[in-house]
Scaffold this motif. Structure first.
Motif, PDB file in Angstrom:
ATOM      1  N   ILE A 211     -39.470 -16.325  -8.630  1.00  0.00           N
ATOM      2  CA  ILE A 211     -38.250 -17.035  -8.273  1.00  0.00           C
ATOM      3  C   ILE A 211     -37.555 -17.487  -9.559  1.00  0.00           C
ATOM      4  O   ILE A 211     -38.174 -17.535 -10.634  1.00  0.00           O
ATOM      5  CB  ILE A 211     -38.524 -18.259  -7.373  1.00  0.00           C
ATOM      6  N   THR A 212     -36.274 -17.794  -9.466  1.00  0.00           N
ATOM      7  CA  THR A 212     -35.535 -18.323 -10.607  1.00  0.00           C
ATOM      8  C   THR A 212     -35.711 -19.839 -10.647  1.00  0.00           C
ATOM      9  O   THR A 212     -35.630 -20.510  -9.618  1.00  0.00           O
ATOM     10  CB  THR A 212     -34.030 -17.992 -10.479  1.00  0.00           C
ATOM     11  N   ILE A 213     -35.983 -20.375 -11.843  1.00  0.00           N
ATOM     12  CA  ILE A 213     -36.186 -21.817 -12.000  1.00  0.00           C
ATOM     13  C   ILE A 213     -35.265 -22.300 -13.104  1.00  0.00           C
ATOM     14  O   ILE A 213     -35.234 -21.720 -14.199  1.00  0.00           O
ATOM     15  CB  ILE A 213     -37.655 -22.144 -12.332  1.00  0.00           C
ATOM     16  N   LYS A 214     -34.504 -23.346 -12.827  1.00  0.00           N
ATOM     17  CA  LYS A 214     -33.538 -23.848 -13.792  1.00  0.00           C
ATOM     18  C   LYS A 214     -33.330 -25.337 -13.614  1.00  0.00           C
ATOM     19  O   LYS A 214     -33.710 -25.904 -12.596  1.00  0.00           O
ATOM     20  CB  LYS A 214     -32.200 -23.107 -13.640  1.00  0.00           C
ATOM     21  N   GLU A 215     -32.718 -25.962 -14.617  1.00  0.00           N
ATOM     22  CA  GLU A 215     -32.267 -27.342 -14.459  1.00  0.00           C
ATOM     23  C   GLU A 215     -31.072 -27.366 -13.521  1.00  0.00           C
ATOM     24  O   GLU A 215     -30.175 -26.513 -13.603  1.00  0.00           O
ATOM     25  CB  GLU A 215     -31.832 -27.916 -15.811  1.00  0.00           C
ATOM     26  N   GLY A 216     -31.046 -28.329 -12.622  1.00  0.00           N
ATOM     27  CA  GLY A 216     -29.909 -28.456 -11.724  1.00  0.00           C
ATOM     28  C   GLY A 216     -28.662 -28.915 -12.473  1.00  0.00           C
ATOM     29  O   GLY A 216     -28.744 -29.695 -13.422  1.00  0.00           O
ATOM     30  N   GLU A 217     -27.500 -28.409 -12.045  1.00  0.00           N
ATOM     31  CA  GLU A 217     -26.229 -28.781 -12.650  1.00  0.00           C
ATOM     32  C   GLU A 217     -25.343 -29.455 -11.609  1.00  0.00           C
ATOM     33  O   GLU A 217     -25.395 -29.134 -10.421  1.00  0.00           O
ATOM     34  CB  GLU A 217     -25.520 -27.546 -13.214  1.00  0.00           C
ATOM     35  N   HIS A 218     -24.504 -30.363 -12.075  1.00  0.00           N
ATOM     36  CA  HIS A 218     -23.650 -31.131 -11.169  1.00  0.00           C
ATOM     37  C   HIS A 218     -22.723 -30.218 -10.377  1.00  0.00           C
ATOM     38  O   HIS A 218     -22.061 -29.352 -10.936  1.00  0.00           O
ATOM     39  CB  HIS A 218     -22.828 -32.147 -11.967  1.00  0.00           C
ATOM     40  N   GLN A 223     -28.893 -21.922  -3.844  1.00  0.00           N
ATOM     41  CA  GLN A 223     -29.063 -20.532  -3.425  1.00  0.00           C
ATOM     42  C   GLN A 223     -30.530 -20.258  -3.108  1.00  0.00           C
ATOM     43  O   GLN A 223     -31.432 -20.848  -3.709  1.00  0.00           O
ATOM     44  CB  GLN A 223     -28.615 -19.578  -4.557  1.00  0.00           C
ATOM     45  N   ASN A 224     -30.769 -19.335  -2.177  1.00  0.00           N
ATOM     46  CA  ASN A 224     -32.145 -18.947  -1.836  1.00  0.00           C
ATOM     47  C   ASN A 224     -32.876 -18.415  -3.061  1.00  0.00           C
ATOM     48  O   ASN A 224     -32.286 -17.759  -3.927  1.00  0.00           O
ATOM     49  CB  ASN A 224     -32.144 -17.854  -0.765  1.00  0.00           C
ATOM     50  N   GLY A 225     -34.181 -18.671  -3.115  1.00  0.00           N
ATOM     51  CA  GLY A 225     -35.005 -18.107  -4.179  1.00  0.00           C
ATOM     52  C   GLY A 225     -34.785 -18.732  -5.540  1.00  0.00           C
ATOM     53  O   GLY A 225     -35.240 -18.194  -6.550  1.00  0.00           O
ATOM     54  N   ILE A 226     -34.104 -19.872  -5.586  1.00  0.00           N
ATOM     55  CA  ILE A 226     -33.891 -20.575  -6.852  1.00  0.00           C
ATOM     56  C   ILE A 226     -34.436 -21.996  -6.724  1.00  0.00           C
ATOM     57  O   ILE A 226     -34.202 -22.678  -5.722  1.00  0.00           O
ATOM     58  CB  ILE A 226     -32.399 -20.624  -7.244  1.00  0.00           C
ATOM     59  N   ALA A 227     -35.188 -22.423  -7.740  1.00  0.00           N
ATOM     60  CA  ALA A 227     -35.703 -23.790  -7.794  1.00  0.00           C
ATOM     61  C   ALA A 227     -34.911 -24.560  -8.834  1.00  0.00           C
ATOM     62  O   ALA A 227     -34.735 -24.096  -9.965  1.00  0.00           O
ATOM     63  CB  ALA A 227     -37.185 -23.794  -8.148  1.00  0.00           C
ATOM     64  N   TYR A 228     -34.427 -25.744  -8.448  1.00  0.00           N
ATOM     65  CA  TYR A 228     -33.581 -26.575  -9.304  1.00  0.00           C
ATOM     66  C   TYR A 228     -34.349 -27.844  -9.670  1.00  0.00           C
ATOM     67  O   TYR A 228     -34.693 -28.646  -8.799  1.00  0.00           O
ATOM     68  CB  TYR A 228     -32.298 -26.944  -8.568  1.00  0.00           C
ATOM     69  N   ILE A 229     -34.628 -28.028 -10.966  1.00  0.00           N
ATOM     70  CA  ILE A 229     -35.348 -29.212 -11.432  1.00  0.00           C
ATOM     71  C   ILE A 229     -34.338 -30.263 -11.871  1.00  0.00           C
ATOM     72  O   ILE A 229     -33.410 -29.972 -12.639  1.00  0.00           O
ATOM     73  CB  ILE A 229     -36.296 -28.857 -12.592  1.00  0.00           C
ATOM     74  N   ALA A 230     -34.507 -31.484 -11.384  1.00  0.00           N
ATOM     75  CA  ALA A 230     -33.602 -32.580 -11.761  1.00  0.00           C
ATOM     76  C   ALA A 230     -33.681 -32.815 -13.265  1.00  0.00           C
ATOM     77  O   ALA A 230     -34.775 -32.956 -13.817  1.00  0.00           O
ATOM     78  CB  ALA A 230     -33.976 -33.852 -11.010  1.00  0.00           C
ATOM     79  N   PRO A 231     -32.538 -32.860 -13.947  1.00  0.00           N
ATOM     80  CA  PRO A 231     -32.570 -33.131 -15.389  1.00  0.00           C
ATOM     81  C   PRO A 231     -33.141 -34.510 -15.682  1.00  0.00           C
ATOM     82  O   PRO A 231     -32.839 -35.474 -14.971  1.00  0.00           O
ATOM     83  CB  PRO A 231     -31.087 -33.055 -15.794  1.00  0.00           C
ATOM     84  N   GLY A 232     -33.972 -34.612 -16.699  1.00  0.00           N
ATOM     85  CA  GLY A 232     -34.485 -35.912 -17.100  1.00  0.00           C
ATOM     86  C   GLY A 232     -33.343 -36.865 -17.394  1.00  0.00           C
ATOM     87  O   GLY A 232     -32.348 -36.485 -18.009  1.00  0.00           O
ATOM     88  N   GLY A 233     -33.464 -38.109 -16.938  1.00  0.00           N
ATOM     89  CA  GLY A 233     -32.435 -39.100 -17.176  1.00  0.00           C
ATOM     90  C   GLY A 233     -31.331 -39.128 -16.148  1.00  0.00           C
ATOM     91  O   GLY A 233     -30.423 -39.962 -16.237  1.00  0.00           O
TER      92      GLY A 233
END
Length: 350
Positions: A211-218, A223-233
């Protein structure tokens, strides 16, 4: 009450003194020794047998990452890394926690800094938490097998939300790397980490996963198959907009000391319409996520709750709070969670 014995490892005599002074102020901690590099550390483990090690990353003779690998293989015990705020420092720190370090302490302004005194409470808290951590839970266990999505399963309003803290990067690696690339749902993740480290975490996990993993953006659409990690802070919420679900980031005050907060994420999900939530709470100190899950269960019928079991947790705090509340639909060891996530999407097809 037995004190937590600590070995401090750093090539800087100044930093060894600063850390020693900080830890010695707390009556629950005993500094039993210091070491100048990884080689010196390995020799002193035999004689001092510390409960916890604080380990600098950049050192001569043997650096922290090499020493950590040997410690976790031959002398497993909780290790708290001491990291710089550089991009390279963040990448090395993320690698360290993936290798088994329990947590990390930041050096606010480089390797020699009086600013270290500004994080005294954080240093003491992380060492005490490490003293209770179970670092042997993953030793000798194979990485779980890849999970597949049953034929015909499509996203019909499914969303996966994961919350974790101490021990979380390694737990996330186990779960996310065994999920299939065609996962029919997006994933939103809160991992307690400061600013500057979640990007390195997402990049490392992305390299290892289908799967695609990235920092979430505002205002980014999920999207399906994508994991969004909350940015620190930043707090991360999910909001419903024209045609889809979107990420909303803000820097409002920390909640119970956390920003990002699992509670804030889950509470935002309780306001979504026609969305089925799979909530996963894994290893971590405290109870972040419980209040959000209570609200989520109260407002939404379609909420499936998974809690990591004590047997596989590095720190059994956050999942324990969920289990004690009676809100866990499944209590599973780490290796079983990815399969359960996929099954939850299949079971609740409408």
């Amino acid at each position: 009450m037995k004190k937590v014995s600590v070995l401090i490892v750093d090539d800087s005599a100044f930093m060894r003194r600063i850390l020693s002074d900080i830890l010695k102020k707390d009556h629950r901690i005993e500094v039993v020794g210091t070491a100048r590099n990884g080689k010196d550390c390995l020799e002193k483990i035999h004689t001092l047998n510390p409960d916890v090690i604080t380990l600098d990353i950049e050192m001569p003779v043997m650096d922290g990452l090499e020493a950590l690998s040997i410690i976790m293989e031959n002398h497993p015990r909780p290790v708290v890394m001491v990291s710089s705020l550089t991009k390279e420092g963040a990448e090395s720190t993320v690698k360290a926690v993936s290798l088994g370090a329990v947590d990390f302490i930041q050096k606010p302004s480089g390797s020699i800094s009086l600013d270290m005194k500004t994080v005294e409470q954080d240093v003491v808290r992380k060492v005490l938490v490490a003293g209770e951590a179970n670092v042997n839970v993953h030793k000798g266990k194979p990485v779980g097998e890849k999970v597949s999505v049953p034929d015909g399963v499509r996203n019909q309003g499914n969303l996966v939300a994961i919350g974790t803290s101490t021990g979380g990067p390694r737990a996330l690696q186990q779960v996310l790397t065994t999920l299939p690339g065609n996962l029919p749902a997006p994933i939103v993740i809160v991992q307690h980490m400061p600013e500057g480290f979640t990007k390195s975490l997402s990049e490392r996990l992305n390299r290892l996963s289908e799967i695609t993993i990235k920092e979430g953006e505002h205002m980014e659409e999920l999207q399906n198959g994508i994991a969004y990690i909350a940015p620190g802070g930043s707090h991360m919420q999910v909001i419903q907009g024209e045609g889809g679900l979107f990420i909303h980031l803000d820097k409002t005050a920390p909640i119970n000391g956390h920003r990002p907060s699992v509670n804030r994420l889950l509470q935002s999900l309780s306001h979504l319409n026609n969305v089925s939530i799979t909530s996963v709470i894994m290893t971590g100190m405290g109870a972040d996520g419980l209040e959000g899950l209570i609200e989520l269960k109260h407002r939404m019928v379609q909420t499936y709750s998974i809690a990591e079991s004590k047997e596989s947790c590095v720190v059994y705090g956050m999942p324990k709070a969920v289990v004690k509340s009676g809100l866990a639909d499944k209590v599973l060891e780490l290796e079983q969670i990815s399969q359960s996530i996929v099954q939850s999407l299949h079971i609740r097809r409408r």
